[in-house]
Motif scaffolding. Structure first.
Motif, mmCIF file in Angstrom:
data_model
loop_
_atom_site.group_PDB
_atom_site.id
_atom_site.type_symbol
_atom_site.label_atom_id
_atom_site.label_comp_id
_atom_site.label_asym_id
_atom_site.label_seq_id
_atom_site.Cartn_x
_atom_site.Cartn_y
_atom_site.Cartn_z
ATOM 1 N N ILE A 39 0.819 -1.218 0.000
ATOM 2 C CA ILE A 39 0.000 0.000 0.000
ATOM 3 C C ILE A 39 0.852 1.266 0.000
ATOM 4 C CG2 ILE A 39 -1.763 1.269 1.304
ATOM 5 C CD1 ILE A 39 -2.758 -1.378 2.363
ATOM 6 N N THR A 40 2.050 1.179 0.545
ATOM 7 C CA THR A 40 2.851 2.393 0.745
ATOM 8 C C THR A 40 4.207 2.372 0.059
ATOM 9 O OG1 THR A 40 3.759 1.460 2.798
ATOM 10 C CG2 THR A 40 1.750 2.792 2.985
ATOM 11 N N ASP A 41 4.715 1.207 -0.270
ATOM 12 C CA ASP A 41 6.094 1.078 -0.750
ATOM 13 C C ASP A 41 6.104 0.694 -2.228
ATOM 14 O OD1 ASP A 41 8.683 -0.248 -1.345
ATOM 15 O OD2 ASP A 41 9.096 0.206 0.759
ATOM 16 N N LEU A 42 6.682 1.570 -3.075
ATOM 17 C CA LEU A 42 6.712 1.304 -4.512
ATOM 18 C C LEU A 42 7.528 0.066 -4.847
ATOM 19 C CD1 LEU A 42 7.088 4.904 -6.000
ATOM 20 C CD2 LEU A 42 5.044 3.466 -5.954
ATOM 21 N N ASP B 50 4.795 7.945 -9.345
ATOM 22 C CA ASP B 50 5.369 8.347 -8.068
ATOM 23 C C ASP B 50 4.370 8.284 -6.915
ATOM 24 O OD1 ASP B 50 7.762 8.773 -9.299
ATOM 25 O OD2 ASP B 50 7.413 10.916 -9.636
ATOM 26 N N ASP B 51 3.083 8.410 -7.235
ATOM 27 C CA ASP B 51 2.087 8.416 -6.170
ATOM 28 C C ASP B 51 1.423 7.052 -5.986
ATOM 29 O OD1 ASP B 51 0.683 8.243 -8.471
ATOM 30 O OD2 ASP B 51 -0.682 9.907 -8.066
ATOM 31 N N ALA B 52 1.887 6.023 -6.657
ATOM 32 C CA ALA B 52 1.376 4.652 -6.548
ATOM 33 C C ALA B 52 -0.060 4.525 -7.043
ATOM 34 C CB ALA B 52 1.468 4.146 -5.099
ATOM 35 N N GLY B 53 -0.562 5.518 -7.749
ATOM 36 C CA GLY B 53 -1.933 5.453 -8.249
ATOM 37 C C GLY B 53 -2.022 5.126 -9.721
#
Length: 417
Positions: A237-240, A268-271
């Motif tokens: 959820i948080t780590d690319l 960059d925003d994981a979205g």
């Protein structure tokens, strides 16, 4: 791509078929008895279940496949010897090998081909069993066609929360060998007693060593599972980097029917995510299929029409995109938009240098992906599915592609906005 299976089909009393990846075999004979056929002759094997006792005897002592019949000094043909053996209740193991040209060979378990007279006997006693074996061989040879056309049918539905599928340690716990019980002789003869005790100590030491190694391997496996759980339920959820590792691992586990390379770049925003798929060449697809003749035990090889082959390639090219999108929206909860572009290697007409020809480029949001009925994937046509989204593609109905300019990163940014 590996597929491993084994099936046993009962077709008649005393006759059964054994199917495995290396071939299809038939066993003919009563339970508890087996005949091994090889260059050194025919051997009968009889065992008493539950006792560990068995008996082995060479049956064709005067040469040939004469097994179980009356001995005679007059030479007989291999086919006659085989028939006598079967009439006497013997067992024969036979495998069928079908080559790419449709020709087939019946061989024994030692890999020696049966001659024409023996094949006639096997057809006589095997009957429909031989046709069943050939039919299974045709299906196995044609399995590649089915896999290419249905690659999308295992596409996963989207999820908003992380998913983790635990795995059990695959190695079974070693079992302790029972102690050797004392005999009357070991009770009255000290050297025998010492040997018995030494054997029991050896068994105990071997078990302790084996169990220790198994326990250590199980601990290492469980630690890897713990790390994988953390990666797939928390870090994803948080780590690319964790997201990339999760996607790479699961894409790598897919049994692609053709070598298919996938590269991706997370936003960059994981979205958002951009994916490039390198498709195989159309020439790598099968151009023939195998069918069993209506009445004869014969395999026919039929050339696949060029139009059908292109259609197969078209369905695979789009089905791969569906499969990849399914993994993304299922494994990576934060990704809301995906850009998938597919290309195949090509040569620049002006320079002769290697280049890529993009066949399609599609932009999909998770919200749009939810509209697919994942319970009816067998009824879905992948090319039509991708047309529901923002799609860049130049293709005829029969699957002739023209190169296109793929959608750029700005398309991702605009979809996000």
């Amino acid at each position: 791509m590996a597929l491993r299976f084994q099936r046993r089909i009962r077709i008649a009393p005393g006759v059964s078929l054994n199917l495995s990846k290396r071939g299809i075999g038939a066993s003919i004979g009563p339970r508890g008895a087996k005949v091994s056929v090889g260059r050194r002759g025919v051997y009968g094997n009889v065992g008493l279940p539950g006792t560990g006792l068995s008996y082995r005897e060479k049956l064709n002592k005067r040469g040939g496949r004469n097994a179980g019949g009356a001995r005679s000094d007059a030479p007989i043909s291999p086919g006659k010897a085989l028939e006598q053996h079967l009439q006497a209740g013997g067992n024969v193991v036979a495998h069928v090998r079908v080559d790419e040209s449709g020709g087939f060979t019946i061989i024994d378990e030692q890999g020696r081909a049966y001659d024409d007279s023996e094949v006639r006997v096997l057809r006589k006693y095997g009957g429909e069993g031989l046709r069943d074996m050939l039919q299974q061989a045709c299906e196995r040879l044609n399995a590649d066609l089915a896999a290419l056309a249905t690659v999308h049918q295992d596409t996963l539905p989207p999820r908003d929360t992380p998913v983790f599928e635990s795995r059990a340690f695959p190695e079974p716990e070693p079992q302790r060998r029972p102690r050797v019980e004392p005999t009357l002789w070991s009770r009255i003869w000290p050297p025998a007693a010492r040997r018995l005790e030494e054997e029991n100590e050896r068994r105990a030491e071997q078990y302790a060593r084996t169990f220790s190694e198994w326990e250590e391997a199980a601990r290492a496996f469980n630690e890897q599972e713990r790390l994988r759980r953390a990666r797939e339920t928390e870090l994803v959820i948080t780590d690319l980097d964790a997201m990339a590792n999760v996607l790479e691992e699961h894409l790598g586990e897919i049994p692609w029917p053709r070598e298919t390379n996938v590269s991706f770049d997370l936003g960059d925003d994981a979205g958002t995510i951009a994916i490039d798929i390198e498709l195989p060449e159309e020439e790598a697809f099968p151009d023939v299929e195998y069918t069993l003749a209506a009445k004869q035990p014969k395999v026919s090889v039929k050339k696949i029409a060029a139009t059908r082959r292109r259609t197969l390639y078209r369905d695979y090219a789009h089905g791969v995109a569906m499969r990849v999108l399914g993994e993304i929206f299922h494994r990576l909860p934060t990704v809301q938009t995906a850009l998938v572009s597919a290309y195949r290697p090509d040569l620049d007409a002006g320079t002769g240098q290697p280049t890529e020809s993009y066949l399609y480029s599609v932009l999909v949001t998770k919200l749009q992906w939810r509209e697919i009925n994942f319970q009816a994937l067998a009824d879905i046509e992948p090319p039509a599915t991708l047309e529901r989204f923002e799609l860049q593609r130049k293709m005829t109905k029969t699957g002739v592609f023209k190169p296109i300019e793929p959608l750029g990163i700005e398309a991702l940014a605009s979809a996000k906005g």
